[in-house]
Every structure is written in structure tokens, then in C-alpha cells.
Motif scaffolding. Structure first.
Motif, PDB file in Angstrom:
ATOM      1  N   SER A 268      -9.351  33.976  29.345  1.00  0.00           N
ATOM      2  CA  SER A 268     -10.783  33.707  29.516  1.00  0.00           C
ATOM      3  C   SER A 268     -11.636  34.682  28.718  1.00  0.00           C
ATOM      4  N   LEU A 269     -11.279  35.961  28.725  1.00  0.00           N
ATOM      5  CA  LEU A 269     -12.040  36.939  27.947  1.00  0.00           C
ATOM      6  C   LEU A 269     -11.872  36.707  26.453  1.00  0.00           C
ATOM      7  N   LEU A 270     -10.667  36.327  26.024  1.00  0.00           N
ATOM      8  CA  LEU A 270     -10.464  36.009  24.609  1.00  0.00           C
ATOM      9  C   LEU A 270     -11.341  34.838  24.194  1.00  0.00           C
ATOM     10  N   VAL A 271     -11.363  33.782  25.005  1.00  0.00           N
ATOM     11  CA  VAL A 271     -12.198  32.624  24.693  1.00  0.00           C
ATOM     12  C   VAL A 271     -13.663  33.030  24.633  1.00  0.00           C
ATOM     13  N   GLY A 272     -14.120  33.840  25.594  1.00  0.00           N
ATOM     14  CA  GLY A 272     -15.522  34.245  25.631  1.00  0.00           C
ATOM     15  C   GLY A 272     -15.934  35.048  24.411  1.00  0.00           C
ATOM     16  N   PHE A 273     -15.216  36.113  24.109  1.00  0.00           N
ATOM     17  CA  PHE A 273     -15.613  36.997  23.010  1.00  0.00           C
ATOM     18  C   PHE A 273     -15.373  36.351  21.650  1.00  0.00           C
ATOM     19  N   ALA A 274     -14.250  35.639  21.494  1.00  0.00           N
ATOM     20  CA  ALA A 274     -13.966  35.014  20.201  1.00  0.00           C
ATOM     21  C   ALA A 274     -14.943  33.881  19.910  1.00  0.00           C
ATOM     22  N   SER A 275     -15.317  33.097  20.922  1.00  0.00           N
ATOM     23  CA  SER A 275     -16.279  32.018  20.718  1.00  0.00           C
ATOM     24  C   SER A 275     -17.648  32.568  20.340  1.00  0.00           C
ATOM     25  N   ALA A 276     -18.075  33.638  21.026  1.00  0.00           N
ATOM     26  CA  ALA A 276     -19.367  34.247  20.693  1.00  0.00           C
ATOM     27  C   ALA A 276     -19.348  34.813  19.277  1.00  0.00           C
ATOM     28  N   ALA A 277     -18.228  35.446  18.892  1.00  0.00           N
ATOM     29  CA  ALA A 277     -18.124  35.993  17.534  1.00  0.00           C
ATOM     30  C   ALA A 277     -18.160  34.882  16.490  1.00  0.00           C
ATOM     31  N   LEU A 278     -17.461  33.777  16.762  1.00  0.00           N
ATOM     32  CA  LEU A 278     -17.461  32.660  15.812  1.00  0.00           C
ATOM     33  C   LEU A 278     -18.856  32.058  15.676  1.00  0.00           C
ATOM     34  N   GLY A 279     -19.564  31.903  16.791  1.00  0.00           N
ATOM     35  CA  GLY A 279     -20.935  31.407  16.722  1.00  0.00           C
ATOM     36  C   GLY A 279     -21.834  32.320  15.904  1.00  0.00           C
ATOM     37  N   GLY A 280     -21.637  33.639  16.040  1.00  0.00           N
ATOM     38  CA  GLY A 280     -22.432  34.573  15.250  1.00  0.00           C
ATOM     39  C   GLY A 280     -22.091  34.529  13.774  1.00  0.00           C
ATOM     40  N   VAL A 281     -20.796  34.434  13.471  1.00  0.00           N
ATOM     41  CA  VAL A 281     -20.365  34.376  12.065  1.00  0.00           C
ATOM     42  C   VAL A 281     -20.933  33.143  11.371  1.00  0.00           C
ATOM     43  N   LEU A 282     -21.006  32.032  12.080  1.00  0.00           N
ATOM     44  CA  LEU A 282     -21.555  30.814  11.495  1.00  0.00           C
ATOM     45  C   LEU A 282     -23.082  30.815  11.487  1.00  0.00           C
TER      46      LEU A 282
END
Length: 281
Positions: free
Chosen positions: A81-95
Motif C-alpha cells: 500500500s505504501l509503495l502504491v501511494g508514494f510511487a503513484s504520487a511520484a509518477l503523477g508529479g513526473v508527468l
């Protein structure tokens, strides 16, 4: 270095944000390191303990419907769950950050098409889009990260876009242009450091939304499937009335983890917002 020291001074002076940051750090360390000391496999059935065993010294949070240790599954689910949360937020920021910069700085067709894409992504209920995309791609961890992060770029792009519109007319940008700086240098060396503060402050909220989205998908049965654990599919057992009323050890811990993590991230976000505000420094 002085602005950085000032930032941390303001952040740690906010007791709620500081306590939330310590809690999150402790939680991350626990889900990463505690399984090494427990020695429990989250996917192995304990035939001796049996199914739905209550908490005991051998299984501190009891066992589930397949006789698997719930504490081990809670920790494994926390990693997911933490991986999904932080990685998704990072991907949204990168895009979202480069698209917002382009829309605000270039204007014209760049601005029109990027902002219309933002309108399109934000006009639909996000959970319906996530449900449709995960069903199409399949319920793996990386597919869920790709879908949640890929659909979450629009809000980041709008934040950066509005800041870029104001920053590109500032005197320091004109000075950089007069000194011969290229558009790329102006965008990433001059404008970006001055518009990225709201993005940093909004990232904890995006992590919360990603964790809740993954939990909702798993709770509804279209997210991660057992035997892979996540906080969402651990709470799915509460859908059965017998488990909800007589086996609180099965669904209460993951539910509390979701609530506590979300609250801590919101407090950290509020602390970041205060610390990044120049008036407070």
C-alpha cells in the motif's frame, strides 16, 4: 543552505507535522524491517493454529480464513500500500510538472491541448476511471501504480501551470532571458524552483488518495488479489457479517493503518505548506 535550515526549522516547529513525520518514518521502518525478525511467511498456512484463530503468542493478530498469520500479512500489505501511494504520487508529479511548465511558458497550442487534457481527466469520477483501467490492464501492483499515477497528473499540471503563468512575467526571468539563457534553462533552472513549492505541499495528499484508491479497489475485489496482501484486501474480510461482528482482529488493524497513515500524511502536507511559505520563513 540557509533557506533549507529555515525550512526545516519551520517544519519541525509544527508539533503535529513533526509527530506525523516521525510516525510515518517509524511505520515505513516497521513494514520493511519487522518481517525480518518475525520470521513469519505471510502466505504460509499454519495448520496447527487453524483458520480464524484469535490473537495468541504464536500469532499476535491471529490468523485469517486460510490460517495465514495476519501480522505478517499486515506488514506485507503495508509495503504494498505504501509503495502504491508514494510511487503513484511520484509518477503523477513526473508527468504533471513538465506538462504544466510547457503549458504555462509556451502558451498557444501547448496551453490549449494540455489544459483541455486536464479538463478531460478531471471531468470524470476518478474511481470509475481507475476501475475501468485496472480491469482492462489487470490487477498487478505496477499496473495499479501506472493507472493511479497516470490519471493523477492533471492536478499537478494545473498547479505548475498557474505558477508558471505568474513567474514567466517576473523580472528575474526577463533578466535570465537577457543574459542569453535558453528556454530549457529558464524553465528548469529559473521558473521551476519558484513554482514547485505547492507541488511538494500537495504530494502527501496525492499519496493519501493513491492509498485510498488502491484500498478501495482491493476492497471491491477488483484490485490486488490474494495471496498478495494489501491493506485494502485485508479489510475485504469485513464484508462478511460474521467476521465484522466476531473477528475484529481480522479487519480492524488494516483499517486503523489506513486511517492513521492518511491522517499523518495530511498533517505532514500541512506542515510542508507552512514551511514552504516564504512569509513563515
Amino acid at each position: 543552505m540557509k533557506p533549507l535550515r529555515s525550512f526545516w526549522r519551520v517544519f519541525w516547529s509544527d508539533r503535529r507535522a513533526a509527530a506525523a513525520a516521525v510516525f510515518l518514518l517509524a511505520e515505513i521502518l516497521l513494514v520493511l524491517l519487522l518481517p525480518l525478525f518475525l520470521g513469519q511467511d505471510p502466505n504460509v498456512t499454519d495448520r496447527t493454529a487453524g483458520f480464524w484463530a484469535p490473537p495468541s503468542p504464536a500469532h499476535l493478530l491471529g490468523t485469517d480464513e486460510a490460517g495465514r498469520d495476519l501480522l505478517a500479512r499486515l506488514l506485507a500489505g503495508g509495503r504494498v500500500s505504501l509503495l502504491v501511494g508514494f510511487a503513484s504520487a511520484a509518477l503523477g508529479g513526473v508527468l504533471g510538472v513538465p506538462l504544466g511548465l510547457l503549458a504555462g511558458y509556451k502558451g498557444g497550442k501547448w496551453e490549449y491541448w494540455i489544459m483541455r487534457a486536464c479538463d478531460a481527466f478531471q471531468s470524470f469520477p476518478s474511481i470509475l476511471l481507475v476501475l475501468a483501467m485496472v480491469t482492462l490492464l489487470g490487477p498487478s501492483v505496477w499496473n495499479i501504480i501506472l493507472v493511479i499515477g497516470g490519471l493523477g497528473w492533471a492536478s499537478v499540471a494545473r498547479l505548475v501551470y498557474s505558477g508558471t503563468l505568474s513567474a514567466k512575467k517576473a523580472e528575474y526571468v526577463e533578466a535570465s532571458r537577457a543574459l542569453g539563457a535558453t528556454d530549457r534553462e529558464i524553465l528548469f533552472r529559473t521558473i521551476l524552483p519558484n513554482v514547485v513549492a505547492p507541488v511538494w505541499a500537495s504530494l502527501p495528499l496525492k499519496v493519501v488518495r493513491a492509498i485510498l484508491s488502491e484500498s478501495s479497489l482491493s476492497f471491491l475485489g477488483v484490485g490486488l488479489r490474494t495471496p498478495q496482501a494489501s491493506w485494502g484486501n485485508l479489510t475485504q474480510s469485513a464484508m462478511e457479517l460474521v467476521t465484522l461482528t466476531t473477528r475484529p482482529w481480522a479487519w480492524l488493524p488494516p483499517g486503523l493503518c489506513i486511517v492513521a497513515t492518511g491522517l499523518a500524511l495530511l498533517l505532514v502536507g500541512e506542515g510542508l505548506r507552512k514551511a514552504l511559505n516564504p512569509r513563515n520563513r
